[in-house]
Scaffold this active site. Sequence first.
Site, PDB file in Angstrom:
ATOM      1  N   GLU A 135      -0.221   2.043  -3.251  1.00 43.29           N
ATOM      2  CA  GLU A 135      -0.560   3.289  -2.551  1.00 43.29           C
ATOM      3  C   GLU A 135       0.264   4.264  -3.357  1.00 43.29           C
ATOM      4  OE1 GLU A 135       1.123   3.119   1.344  1.00 43.29           O
ATOM      5  OE2 GLU A 135      -0.336   1.367   1.879  1.00 43.29           O
ATOM      6  N   GLU A 163      -5.882  -6.584   2.955  1.00 39.34           N
ATOM      7  CA  GLU A 163      -5.202  -6.267   4.257  1.00 39.34           C
ATOM      8  C   GLU A 163      -6.060  -5.984   5.400  1.00 39.34           C
ATOM      9  OE1 GLU A 163      -2.085  -3.411   3.834  1.00 39.34           O
ATOM     10  OE2 GLU A 163      -1.431  -4.075   2.120  1.00 39.34           O
TER      11      GLU A 163
HETATM   12  C1  HAH Z   1      -0.558  -0.829   4.714  1.00 43.76           C
HETATM   13  N1  HAH Z   1      -0.197   0.471   4.521  1.00 43.76           N
HETATM   14  C2  HAH Z   1       1.016  -1.748   3.672  1.00 43.76           C
HETATM   15  O1  HAH Z   1       0.280  -1.935   2.344  1.00 43.76           O
HETATM   16  C3  HAH Z   1       1.428  -2.865   4.284  1.00 43.76           C
HETATM   17  O2  HAH Z   1       2.490  -3.094   3.566  1.00 43.76           O
HETATM   18  C4  HAH Z   1       2.029  -2.631   5.685  1.00 43.76           C
HETATM   19  O3  HAH Z   1       2.560  -3.961   6.161  1.00 43.76           O
HETATM   20  C5  HAH Z   1       0.895  -2.062   6.437  1.00 43.76           C
HETATM   21  C6  HAH Z   1      -0.040  -1.313   5.946  1.00 43.76           C
HETATM   22  C7  HAH Z   1      -1.370   1.157   5.203  1.00 43.76           C
HETATM   23  C8  HAH Z   1      -1.368   2.525   5.509  1.00 43.76           C
HETATM   24  C9  HAH Z   1      -2.211   2.984   6.233  1.00 43.76           C
HETATM   25  O4  HAH Z   1      -3.094   2.400   6.760  1.00 43.76           O
HETATM   26  C10 HAH Z   1      -2.002   4.366   6.718  1.00 43.76           C
HETATM   27  C11 HAH Z   1      -1.082   5.164   6.277  1.00 43.76           C
HETATM   28  C12 HAH Z   1      -0.112   4.548   5.480  1.00 43.76           C
HETATM   29  C13 HAH Z   1      -0.083   3.385   4.987  1.00 43.76           C
END
Ligand code: HAH
Length: 346
Positions: A146, A253
């Site tokens: 990210e 994910e």
């Molecule tokens: C993810 N971010 C991460 O990679 C993971 O490590 C965590 O457990 C959950 C989600 C996603 C995310 C999003 O969908 C919206 C805003 C910020 C981050």
Amino acid sequence: MISQEESILSKSNRRTEAALKDIFTNDFRIGAAVNPLTIRTQEELLAYHFNSITAENEMKFASLQPEEGVYAFDEADRLAAFAREHGMVMRGHTLVWHNQSTGWLFEDKQGNPIDKATLLERMKSHIHTVVGRYKDDIYAWDVVNEVIEDEGDGLLRRSKWLDIAGPEFIARAFEYAHEADPHAVLFYNDYNESHPAKRDKIYTLVKSLLEQDVPIHGIGLQAHWNVYDPSLDEIRAALEKYASLGLQLQLTELDMSMFRFDDKRTDLTEPSAELLELQAERYDRIFKLLKEYRNEITSVTFWGAADDYTWLDDFPIRGRKNWPFLFDGLHRPKPAFYRLTELASK
Ligand code: HAH
């Protein structure tokens, strides 16, 4: 005393449905994010349907190295042992991220910001320790998570990593991971990966890494999707564009929220038959599309396994329940699951 839920769960030990991992055996691996609770409460479901796991939180920086030089491997080790016991592979998540890092990482003992060389040294030491430790357990790592900016034209998200080390921290992370385990498949991982503007930025970043001969081998599409968005066309365009870089792709994910991202409703206490059908239709179309890219996509991991536990129960609306998976709260197949059984290779 066995609760009613537990007795229903133990009856489901005699599953008759096809296993998800077998349905897609000629296409890609099927994974689930797990944690110390769900390897207990969802063990039977995980063992039956999945052939890959990812630690939901236990391999993030803050979990593994809460204080400088003090590593906490217990929970991560238990998850790796679970994968071994059940003959599953494991993905590593994640080495460098702006969240779930720890305060000390960016500061000296007096609390002042550290310089670039010190930060890169700490990063190298963390990556060598962690990737080295799990060499035999983990075949692929989300090395950088990210770093792309969601809004506007800027490429990289503001973060302490970027402020202190400049854009170079991204390439360095991949190099350190590659040194630590030359066999590991190294991924850049991000969300909103199918939105055209962000897709193009992710493409630009990864292309520039390849041009610098950075050891990167794959793009992780987080795929936090919902029953309305993104469109099939957007998903296809993203797969095409990423695949054009010649890297392997993984959905890392996946979940299918019942709500649009900006939907704030909190009145739904269970999903209606209509919503379950909409979700089934979405999963069906999406997996048909993913199968078209089976030469590029090597794994599809859900960010959980069944509706009794999902990070979406609290995000983005605190306390709101969600039902994003193929299995319900009692681990029984949902309509979406049965649609996917029809996609099994004959
Ligand atoms: C993810 N971010 C991460 O990679 C993971 O490590 C965590 O457990 C959950 C989600 C996603 C995310 C999003 O969908 C919206 C805003 C910020 C981050």
